[in-house]
Enzyme design. Sequence first.
Site, PDB file in Angstrom:
ATOM      1  N   ILE A 124       0.845  -1.389  -0.074  1.00 44.98           N
ATOM      2  CA  ILE A 124      -0.120   0.008  -0.020  1.00 44.98           C
ATOM      3  C   ILE A 124       0.931   1.082  -0.076  1.00 44.98           C
ATOM      4  O   ILE A 124       1.759   1.271   0.704  1.00 44.98           O
ATOM      5  CB  ILE A 124      -0.982   0.069   1.026  1.00 44.98           C
ATOM      6  CG1 ILE A 124      -1.976   1.113   1.117  1.00 44.98           C
ATOM      7  CG2 ILE A 124      -0.291   0.016   2.598  1.00 44.98           C
ATOM      8  CD1 ILE A 124      -3.057   1.087   1.909  1.00 44.98           C
ATOM      9  N   GLU A 243      -4.372  -1.998  11.228  1.00 45.86           N
ATOM     10  CA  GLU A 243      -3.013  -1.929  10.952  1.00 45.86           C
ATOM     11  C   GLU A 243      -2.275  -1.737  12.314  1.00 45.86           C
ATOM     12  O   GLU A 243      -1.148  -2.184  12.480  1.00 45.86           O
ATOM     13  CB  GLU A 243      -2.706  -0.662  10.035  1.00 45.86           C
ATOM     14  CG  GLU A 243      -1.363  -0.361   9.881  1.00 45.86           C
ATOM     15  CD  GLU A 243      -1.278   0.917   8.932  1.00 45.86           C
ATOM     16  OE1 GLU A 243       0.144   1.206   8.734  1.00 45.86           O
ATOM     17  OE2 GLU A 243      -2.112   1.111   8.524  1.00 45.86           O
TER      18      GLU A 243
END
Length: 383
Positions: A124, A243
Amino acid sequence: MSFYEQDHEDYRETVREYVRRYVSPSYDRWEADRLIDREVWRPAGEAGLIGLDVPEAYEGPDLHDWRFRMVVAEELNMAGAASLTIAFAVQDDLVLPYLIDLGTDEQKARWLPGMAAGELIGAIGMTEPGAGSDLQAIRTTAVRDGDDWVLNGQKTFISNGINADLVIVVAKTDPAAGARGISLLVVERGMPGFERGRKLDKLGLHAQDTAELFFTDVRVPATNVLGEIGHGFGYLMQRLPRERLSIAAGGYAGARAALQWTQDYVFERKAFGQRIGDFQNTRFELAEIETEIDVTRAYLEQCVLKLNAGTLTTVEASKAKWWATELEGRATTRLLQLFGGYGFMDEYPISRAFRDSRVQTIYGGTTEIMKEIIGRDIAARYR
């Protein structure tokens, strides 16, 4: 009641066997090469170490219990393989939630089976040279041109950046709209104009392929847009708790592994006619660190169960992230001291863990940003 059930302990043996066969024999070479072999991903997929949330309809385990992810973090860190912990965490805790939650049926069919099998590796792209914690300051742009979006910009500090087959890129599709002008586009390997820059040299996590990525007039099909245009910032905020919990679990697991290595060492090695572990200072150090690790685990377990239930908040995850990663830094520093000169030698895993742990308080939101999030929540209660 035990946090782990028998299924998790059985799974732990699967992870340990994977580590014995595929990780331990090769990890030193990966560190020297500054790159994890792609070949290790496929057996991870076969063993069910990655892609746990991928639905059965897309050839995944369809296993929505984050305790299994915590087992993976514990066992990889116990083997001293923090770089692989991060690589798998990027796949399962950063990239896959976006694809599963926001992807169209066509996108899921195109990407999820390969990611669950370890054939496709994801990354990402958020951070830029001039934008880290402040995501609204990104300068990468995407402009609509017919059926495509033309992407221009660069990203840095991208984990899995060299090996990645697809990258979720955060870009401004309407620069004048602030947070409402940010969107997510999936860039795939081989798209013209998509180039990898340097594989960055780092203080620690040497085997983890952290890289610069460059996008020059990359034509990204509209079919590669994730979710709705202009909703990217909200999507990012919604998924940050997972995360940050993932990083917190890595911090806890790293501290726990360092403590075990140190206990084994100090109760085997002697100095001045007795075991190092029998000196009062050593016992006090071990007592303090073991207590902090056990207390941290109790909070993490609550957070994991809340994540499973879909109720984990940003503030709770921020508390877990800053505390567990700062704990790992303190623990590895103090425990390395108990190894004496050998703690400075790479033949002992504590040396590598000392280096690897340093970044934990930085990425995924610095300790200072975590405290700011928590502090704002506290202040809001008095308005």
